[in-house]
Design a protein around this motif. Structure first.
Motif, PDB file in Angstrom:
ATOM      1  N   PHE A  16     -74.143 101.139  82.717  1.00 53.77           N
ATOM      2  CA  PHE A  16     -73.727 102.114  81.707  1.00 53.77           C
ATOM      3  C   PHE A  16     -73.261 101.457  80.405  1.00 53.77           C
ATOM      4  CE2 PHE A  16     -70.204 104.674  79.906  1.00 53.77           C
ATOM      5  CZ  PHE A  16     -70.901 105.832  79.577  1.00 53.77           C
ATOM      6  N   LEU A  17     -72.397 100.450  80.510  1.00 50.50           N
ATOM      7  CA  LEU A  17     -71.789  99.877  79.311  1.00 50.50           C
ATOM      8  C   LEU A  17     -72.803  99.240  78.355  1.00 50.50           C
ATOM      9  CD1 LEU A  17     -68.413  98.372  80.610  1.00 50.50           C
ATOM     10  CD2 LEU A  17     -68.758 100.370  79.147  1.00 50.50           C
ATOM     11  N   PRO A  18     -73.777  98.460  78.847  1.00 50.32           N
ATOM     12  CA  PRO A  18     -74.744  97.906  77.888  1.00 50.32           C
ATOM     13  C   PRO A  18     -75.540  98.981  77.160  1.00 50.32           C
ATOM     14  CG  PRO A  18     -74.841  96.700  79.951  1.00 50.32           C
ATOM     15  CD  PRO A  18     -73.992  97.913  80.199  1.00 50.32           C
ATOM     16  N   MET A  19     -75.844 100.101  77.840  1.00 50.64           N
ATOM     17  CA  MET A  19     -76.573 101.160  77.157  1.00 50.64           C
ATOM     18  C   MET A  19     -75.714 101.818  76.091  1.00 50.64           C
ATOM     19  SD  MET A  19     -78.986 104.257  78.615  1.00 50.64           S
ATOM     20  CE  MET A  19     -80.347 103.206  79.126  1.00 50.64           C
ATOM     21  N   MET A  20     -74.417 101.836  76.278  1.00 50.72           N
ATOM     22  CA  MET A  20     -73.550 102.367  75.229  1.00 50.72           C
ATOM     23  C   MET A  20     -73.498 101.420  74.024  1.00 50.72           C
ATOM     24  SD  MET A  20     -72.763 105.297  76.325  1.00 50.72           S
ATOM     25  CE  MET A  20     -74.450 105.197  76.975  1.00 50.72           C
ATOM     26  N   GLN A  21     -73.639 100.132  74.273  1.00 54.45           N
ATOM     27  CA  GLN A  21     -73.775  99.192  73.152  1.00 54.45           C
ATOM     28  C   GLN A  21     -75.097  99.438  72.421  1.00 54.45           C
ATOM     29  OE1 GLN A  21     -71.392  96.825  72.187  1.00 54.45           O
ATOM     30  NE2 GLN A  21     -70.120  97.955  73.644  1.00 54.45           N
ATOM     31  N   VAL A  55     -65.287 105.716  77.520  1.00 49.86           N
ATOM     32  CA  VAL A  55     -66.330 105.574  76.500  1.00 49.86           C
ATOM     33  C   VAL A  55     -66.573 106.895  75.781  1.00 49.86           C
ATOM     34  CG1 VAL A  55     -68.784 105.122  76.141  1.00 49.86           C
ATOM     35  CG2 VAL A  55     -67.435 103.620  77.624  1.00 49.86           C
ATOM     36  N   VAL A  56     -66.641 108.001  76.527  1.00 55.61           N
ATOM     37  CA  VAL A  56     -66.859 109.308  75.903  1.00 55.61           C
ATOM     38  C   VAL A  56     -65.734 109.608  74.920  1.00 55.61           C
ATOM     39  CG1 VAL A  56     -66.960 111.790  76.320  1.00 55.61           C
ATOM     40  CG2 VAL A  56     -68.248 110.229  77.788  1.00 55.61           C
ATOM     41  N   SER A  57     -64.503 109.298  75.320  1.00 49.78           N
ATOM     42  CA  SER A  57     -63.367 109.559  74.444  1.00 49.78           C
ATOM     43  C   SER A  57     -63.442 108.737  73.159  1.00 49.78           C
ATOM     44  CB  SER A  57     -62.066 109.240  75.189  1.00 49.78           C
ATOM     45  OG  SER A  57     -60.956 109.388  74.342  1.00 49.78           O
ATOM     46  N   SER A  58     -63.884 107.478  73.268  1.00 53.38           N
ATOM     47  CA  SER A  58     -63.887 106.598  72.090  1.00 53.38           C
ATOM     48  C   SER A  58     -65.097 106.803  71.192  1.00 53.38           C
ATOM     49  CB  SER A  58     -63.827 105.133  72.539  1.00 53.38           C
ATOM     50  OG  SER A  58     -64.993 104.777  73.266  1.00 53.38           O
ATOM     51  N   LYS A  59     -66.204 107.343  71.722  1.00 54.18           N
ATOM     52  CA  LYS A  59     -67.440 107.446  70.940  1.00 54.18           C
ATOM     53  C   LYS A  59     -67.859 108.884  70.635  1.00 54.18           C
ATOM     54  CE  LYS A  59     -69.373 103.176  72.928  1.00 54.18           C
ATOM     55  NZ  LYS A  59     -69.206 102.321  71.729  1.00 54.18           N
ATOM     56  N   LYS A  60     -67.075 109.866  71.036  1.00 51.35           N
ATOM     57  CA  LYS A  60     -67.523 111.252  70.944  1.00 51.35           C
ATOM     58  C   LYS A  60     -67.729 111.725  69.505  1.00 51.35           C
ATOM     59  CE  LYS A  60     -62.760 112.971  71.430  1.00 51.35           C
ATOM     60  NZ  LYS A  60     -61.847 113.755  72.304  1.00 51.35           N
ATOM     61  N   GLU A 265     -58.340 102.758  73.821  1.00 49.71           N
ATOM     62  CA  GLU A 265     -56.917 103.007  74.001  1.00 49.71           C
ATOM     63  C   GLU A 265     -56.190 101.808  74.586  1.00 49.71           C
ATOM     64  OE1 GLU A 265     -58.838 103.847  77.904  1.00 49.71           O
ATOM     65  OE2 GLU A 265     -59.269 104.265  75.803  1.00 49.71           O
ATOM     66  N   ARG A 266     -56.893 100.889  75.229  1.00 51.00           N
ATOM     67  CA  ARG A 266     -56.229  99.724  75.806  1.00 51.00           C
ATOM     68  C   ARG A 266     -55.710  98.776  74.721  1.00 51.00           C
ATOM     69  NH1 ARG A 266     -56.751  99.439  81.246  1.00 51.00           N
ATOM     70  NH2 ARG A 266     -58.509 100.512  82.219  1.00 51.00           N
ATOM     71  N   ASP A 267     -56.256  98.879  73.510  1.00 47.77           N
ATOM     72  CA  ASP A 267     -55.827  98.007  72.429  1.00 47.77           C
ATOM     73  C   ASP A 267     -54.436  98.356  71.918  1.00 47.77           C
ATOM     74  OD1 ASP A 267     -59.138  97.885  70.982  1.00 47.77           O
ATOM     75  OD2 ASP A 267     -58.250  96.723  72.593  1.00 47.77           O
TER      76      ASP A 267
END
Length: 495
Positions: A16-21, A55-60, A265-267
């Motif tokens: 999932f994560l690489p496709m979001m990149q 990811v949805v929260s950060s990229k929506k 949000e972890r940052d």
């Protein structure tokens, strides 16, 4: 109106994560992106569901996410192949049952509104849906080109009557562009009886990748795997609707990895392990982390061996520990949030004796940030390709400890072909002894051979940055892919 790319990611964190990149790259190039998601709750993987939520929260605000309707699923035991319940069969069945949902979703979009569909390479049957709707379809392989080349060539390697891959044992397979690959290092599903459901399903997915896809996007860069890139460029594929046609084109568009400090949000609160690293000398810390799925959790015996080896090595360390898996009940998925009891799992007094030069963290650390920290000097990894790419981009030499999936193939490529890692041999016997942990840590951190590893991975780090920069190979490959998709769209609209 922006051209719309629809992405259909895999249902695992590492897919999932690489496709979001990749989604971020498409947005940066002016494309509208819609991500079609299978409800993470259906898959019962806690880590995956948490990752999707983050990811949805950060990229929506930049990307549209569409949750496909839930479908009726059979009992978990329906994928039993006689030798146990295989993850792959359940995965493929889940994807297949959502094909009608993908069909309806694509049809609901404006006419000719989908510029292209990009699917995870394990979800390749969805490309048949795209073909029926006259939508250009591409497969995205989140691993390296070498392991993918092995996968695509498997149907042509073994003929009827030949020994099975399991019977070949450690016999090396000779494949174009690759170092000798022991048959025992293939996917576990391929080491089953050739008549089993899981073996046939794996071969079927391999064939369908070549049959259905208009091209393959691969999360690597050409100078990291030049031999296999050259071999695939001139290869011939399987039969597609009659005469043999060339293999679909490969677009090496990586490395697609998260950047340091990119975890939403972890940052907001810096992880305590980074503060600890701040107090350590440059390149002095060995970092041990074994993936996010839970399949990389070590036994209590193995944890003790690691602890003794680290203590005896005398080197600083940052070690991520998870609790051993104690239940294989599919009705009770392993909870990655279950905290390990360090006092019970590690040797008596270990934490006190090593407290001045080492730290043990439960469950999770921001891996990318750790790898990019100036204090990190080596990375003990399970060889998942996301972790490998993160190690390369950070310029950190690695120690290979493969555990599952394609990681054994990755290990061969990392150690024998790329020269960026050494292997922990004991994994092949099921236990890496403390003596080997100590010796391999010393080799990488102290020896001339370790310095040569560092020099090679530093060169690959620089090459990775060049590949993604203007005029670089990955930038050019991405432009080539976009041009191909544009041309196919033009052909559709003008016909």
């Amino acid at each position: 109106m922006n051209k719309t790319m629809v992405l259909y990611p895999g249902i695992a964190v590492s897919h999932f994560l690489p496709m979001m990149q990749l989604a971020d790259e498409l947005v940066a190039h002016g494309y509208a992106v819609t991500v079609a998601l299978i409800d993470p709750a259906v898959h019962q993987q806690i880590a995956f569901a948490a990752t999707v939520d983050r990811v949805v929260s950060s990229k929506k605000h930049a990307i549209r996410f569409h949750m496909l309707p839930r479908v009726e699923l059979p009992p978990a035991t329906s994928t039993d192949d006689g030798d146990g319940d295989f993850f792959l069969l359940g995965y493929l069945d889940l994807v297949r049952r959502h094909n009608a949902c993908v069909h309806d979703f694509l049809r609901s979009m404006p006419p000719r509104g989908v510029h292209a569909l990009i699917v995870d390479s394990l979800s390749v049957e969805a490309l048949d849906v795209a073909e029926r709707l006259d939508v250009p379809g591409y497969a995205f392989h989140t691993g390296n080109a070498g392991a993918f080349a092995v996968y695509l060539q498997l149907p042509s390697i073994r003929g009827e009557g030949d020994p099975s891959f399991r019977e070949l044992g450690d016999t090396p397979l000779e494949l174009p562009g690759l170092p000798p690959m022991p048959a025992s290092h293939l996917f576990a599903e391929l080491l089953e009886d050739p008549e089993s459901k899981v073996y046939k399903a794996t071969m079927d997915v391999s064939r369908k990748n070549s049959r259905y896809s208009n091209g393959f996007l691969v999360n690597t860069f050409e100078s990291l795997e030049p031999r296999v890139a050259n071999a695939l460029r001139g290869s011939r594929g399987h039969r597609r609707r009659g005469p043999a046609l060339p293999m679909p084109p490969f677009y090496y568009v990586g490395p697609l990895v998260e950047k340091a400090g990119e975890r939403g949000e972890r940052d907001e609160r810096r992880h305590e392990c980074l503060t600890w690293l701040d107090g350590q000398p440059d390149r002095s810390v060995v970092f041990l982390c074994f993936g996010s799925t839970g399949a990389g959790n070590h036994s209590a015996e193995q944890l003790r061996e690691i602890a003794v080896g680290l203590e005896n090595s005398g080197h600083r360390f940052l070690w991520v520990v998870r609790a051993p898996i104690v239940s294989d009940d599919p009705e009770k998925p392993y909870d990655l949030r279950a905290e390990p009891d360090l006092d019970a799992l590690l040797p008596a007094g270990f934490l006190e004796r090593t407290g001045r030069r080492g730290t043990v963290v439960k469950l999770w650390v921001p891996q990318v940030d750790v790898l990019h920290h100036r204090a990190t000097g080596a990375f003990v990894t399970h060889c998942g390709w996301n972790s490998v790419m993160e190690g390369v981009v950070a310029g950190v030499p690695m120690l290979c400890w493969p555990l599952y999936a394609e990681q054994k193939m990755n290990k061969v490529l990392m150690a024998a072909e790329m020269g960026i890692a050494v292997e922990m041999i004991g994994w092949q016997q099921g236990l890496v002894a403390a003596e080997e942990v100590e010796g391999k840590v010393r080799l990488v951190m102290e020896s001339e051979a370790g310095g040569e590893l560092r020099a090679r991975v530093t060169a690959h780090k620089e090459a990775a940055a060049a590949a993604r920069a203007d005029g670089g190979s990955s930038r050019a490959a991405f432009a080539e892919f976009l041009s191909d998709a544009d041309n196919r769209q033009f052909t559709r609209t003008s016909s």
